[in-house]
Every structure is written in C-alpha cells, then in structure tokens.
Design a protein around this motif. Structure first.
Motif, short mmCIF file in Angstrom:
data_model
loop_
_atom_site.label_atom_id
_atom_site.label_comp_id
_atom_site.label_asym_id
_atom_site.label_seq_id
_atom_site.Cartn_x
_atom_site.Cartn_y
_atom_site.Cartn_z
N ALA A 364 -1.78 3.67 -4.12
CA ALA A 364 -2.62 2.59 -4.64
C ALA A 364 -2.46 2.45 -6.15
N GLY A 367 1.15 0.28 -7.20
CA GLY A 367 1.10 -1.18 -7.22
C GLY A 367 2.41 -1.88 -6.93
N ARG A 372 2.30 -1.31 -1.48
CA ARG A 372 1.27 -2.15 -0.87
C ARG A 372 1.55 -2.37 0.62
N ARG A 373 2.80 -2.56 0.98
CA ARG A 373 3.13 -2.75 2.39
C ARG A 373 2.77 -1.50 3.20
N ILE A 395 -6.07 -1.16 -1.19
CA ILE A 395 -5.63 -2.56 -1.14
C ILE A 395 -6.78 -3.54 -1.39
#
Length: 421
Positions: A364, A367, A372-373, A395
C-alpha cells in the motif's frame, strides 16, 4: 500282367545317397547365405579401408567393421577437435599457443561425401543387431561423421546424411538399455546447434528444421523414465535446445523428489535462462535437502548478478519460519538496488496470513500499478479475513470528509472592524 521292374539294393542306395547330397547342398547354401557357416572367409577390416568398404561389414553388424570405422574416424580431425585444441593451448599459461597448433580441418570432396553417407547407411542397417556397447559406439561414430559436413565448403548433397541418422537415433532414444538411451540423448544435444558448411537452400533448411524437430518429442518422453540417469540426460539435452517452449518441460524437474542429481542438473542446464528458470524458483532450492543442490543454487544466483546481501534477503523470504519471512518486509522499504515490489509480491502469496498481511501493508505504501492490482486481488480473493482487511485499507482513497473553509478575516484589518450602535 505288366512286368514289374525290380529295385535292387544297389539302386536304392544310390537314390538315398543322391537325396542326401541334395539336402546337404541345400543346407550348405542356406548356411552360406545366412553367414553361419564356419568356413566363411573373414574380412580383415582396418582403418586403411575406404568408408564404402567398411560399410559392407557395418550392414552385417560386424564388430570388426565398427572398430575399423572408429579407428578411421580418430584419424580425421573435426571442427570440435580444432576448437578443443585451441582452448587447451589458450588455457595453459605455461605453453605458448603455437605449442599446440589446431589440427587442419579439410572439407569433404563430393566423392568422400558419398562414401561417408554409405557408411551412415551401413550403420543404420546393422544398428539393431549390435551389442549394447556397439550401439553406443555406432551413435558416436555417426555423430562424428555428421560433423564432417559442417566444414566449408560442404558438398551439395549433405542433406542425404540426415535420414540414416534419424532412423538410428530414433531407435537409440527408444532403446530398452539405459546406456544406449543416455548416449543417444548426449549426441542429440549436439544436433540442436548443428549447421552444414554451406548456406542451405529453402527446401534444405526446412528439411533440417524438420529433422531436428523430429527428436523433440522423443527426448521429452525420456523425462518420464524411471532411471534418474535417463531423466538427467534428457534435461541436459533439452537445456541445449534454443526453443523455450520445447525446452520448458524440463524445468519442472527442479522439484524431482527422487533424485538430487536431477534437480542439480536443472539448475546447471537452465542457469543462463531466467525466463524459464526464475530467480524465485532458484531461491527456493537454497533450502534443498541436498547440500550440493543448495550450493549450486547460490552459484546460479551469483552468476545472474545478485549480491550476497540480495541472496541473503532471498534466503529469508523462503525461510521455513514465518516470523523470519515477515522480518524481511521492513528491510525492503528503503532499498534502491532492487525492486522491492517484486519481493513484496512474492511475500503477498506466502502461506502464512501474517506474512501476507504485512506484505499488503507494505504494498500500500508503494503505490505502483502492480502493487494496486495485487491489493485489489487480495482484498477480494484472499482466504484470510485479516489479509482482506489489510489489503482493503491499502486501496481505500485517502480523502477528508470536512469541507475546506476559507481563512477567517483578520479582525484588526482596515474596514473589518465592528461598528458600535
């Protein structure tokens, strides 16, 4: 009544003798035709004979002809012999390179090329009736003959050498004897990179490619052999095959349960092919039950450019104790010599939920799109509620629900002072 001719004992004896003579003659002819007669004239095969003359004995599976062929081949240097001589001279600092000159390599004449193809045909015809050792020597001899056609300028009918080699090595790869199969695999490994000593015509190039492709399925089949030595030879053979999709099945044997030698061979054969054998897979082998396999795994990682510190981090990622695996996460935050996301992605798939949760929190902070996926995937699919919550926090948008107000005016500013009634 008709007169009956009397058969005397003498006539009967003559008839029996004649019949016996005919039978004996027929038997002698059969024995001569099958080569079983003891009075058959033996041919003294030697290296001085031409390949065409030796081919006669090879067709009959004559061991003396095979020995003569082997002796003759040793007298003719090949491209590999010259390369080995140059390497030996260059690697010995005590000797000048001129002290071990490379042997002179001569191209085949058209007449010689035809005779060597006849020798290959003789080897093919007599191959199956040779002894185990004879079949091994026959394949080695056939491979050496093929190397003659790699010297420039190669005769135009070089392609005729491929058919007998195909038949012989197809039989060798399926041979019930382990020694023969292993020898066939060792020789086929050299075929992947073989090229004739001339630019092939389009039709010749297609035939050569088809000839090489014809061995792939047979070599791959040997990966399933019971004998570790056969699996090892098959892995080494596929390791030299430049087609990634065809060589890939060998990589799965990095997890071979029965043989440390097989696992070690995968590391050695695919050390320079990280697209097939990834660093992550190699790192796992550092905890192999075999010390030799673990040592080779570290050597492979060093040759790929990883430092000792990076290897140490990787070792901790795959440590058996989850708390040590989790301890790597804080160490990755400020690293610039590696991509922390790659390592965190690996930890995000750890079997322990505390490690996955820690990796989610670290992802997290990165970034990146990859991070993120992965967080989205973890938040929706992870089996652990703790991990799903940690990924979900990573997220969530960081927005403030309080509206931003303009600053209050300065009460002492001109025109803004309160008026008295």
């Amino acid at each position: 009544m008709r007169d009956q001719r009397r058969i005397t004992p003498r006539v009967l004896a003559v008839g029996i003798a004649g019949t016996a003579l005919l039978v004996a003659g027929a038997y002698l002819g059969y024995q001569t035709w099958t080569g079983k007669t003891a009075k058959r004239t033996a041919v003294n095969y030697s290296a001085a004979m031409s390949p065409r003359e030796i081919a006669v004995g090879l067709r009959e599976s004559d061991a003396r002809a095979l020995m003569a062929l082997e002796a003759k081949l040793r007298m003719i240097p090949t491209v590999d012999d010259a390369r080995a001589a140059r390497a030996a001279a260059g690697n010995d600092p005590s000797k000048p390179q001129s002290a071990a000159p490379a042997p002179e390599i001569k191209a085949l004449s058209d007449a010689d090329a035809v005779e060597w193809i006849e020798a290959l045909g003789g080897l093919r015809a007599g191959f199956l009736k040779l002894s185990t050792r004879g079949r091994v020597l026959g394949m080695v001899a056939a491979s050496r003959i093929l190397s003659f056609y790699a010297v420039e300028p190669c005769p135009t009918h070089w392609v005729e050498a491929l058919a007998p080699l195909h038949d012989m090595f197809t039989a060798g790869l399926a041979d019930p004897d382990l020694e023969v199969r292993s020898a066939a695999l060792n020789q086929v490994a050299q075929f992947w990179s073989w090229l004739p000593g001339r630019t092939p015509l389009p039709a010749e190039e297609f035939e050569l490619a088809s000839w090489k492709d014809g061995f792939i399925a047979q070599v791959t089949r040997r990966l399933g052999d019971r004998e570790p030595q056969s699996r090892l030879a098959a892995i080494a053979c596929l390791g030299k095959l430049p087609i990634d999709s065809a060589a890939a099945p060998a990589v799965a044997y990095i997890d071979d349960r029965d043989s440390a030698e097989v696992r070690q061979q995968v590391l050695a054969s695919f050390a320079s092919r990280p697209e097939l054998l990834s660093d992550d897979v190699v790192l796992k082998r550092m905890y192999d039950t075999s010390a030799n396999v673990a040592e080779v795994a570290e050597i492979v990682l060093r040759t790929r450019g990883l430092t000792r510190e990076q290897i140490g981090l990787g070792r901790m990622i795959y440590h058996p104790r989850p708390e040590l695996r989790a301890s790597v996460i804080p160490m990755l935050k400020d690293r610039n010599d590696i991509d922390p996301v790659v390592w965190l992605l690996q930890l995000s798939r750890d079997e322990d939920e505390s490690v996955r949760a820690g990796a989610a929190a670290a992802l997290a902070e990165r970034g990146t799109p990859e991070a993120r996926r992965r967080l989205l995937e973890m938040a929706s699919k992870d089996a652990s509620k703790v991990v799903r919550q940690a990924a979900g926090k990573g997220i969530m948008p960081t927005t403030d629900t309080t509206a931003a107000l303009p600053p209050l005016p300065d009460a002492n500013a001109a025109g803004l002072k309160a008026k008295a009634n």
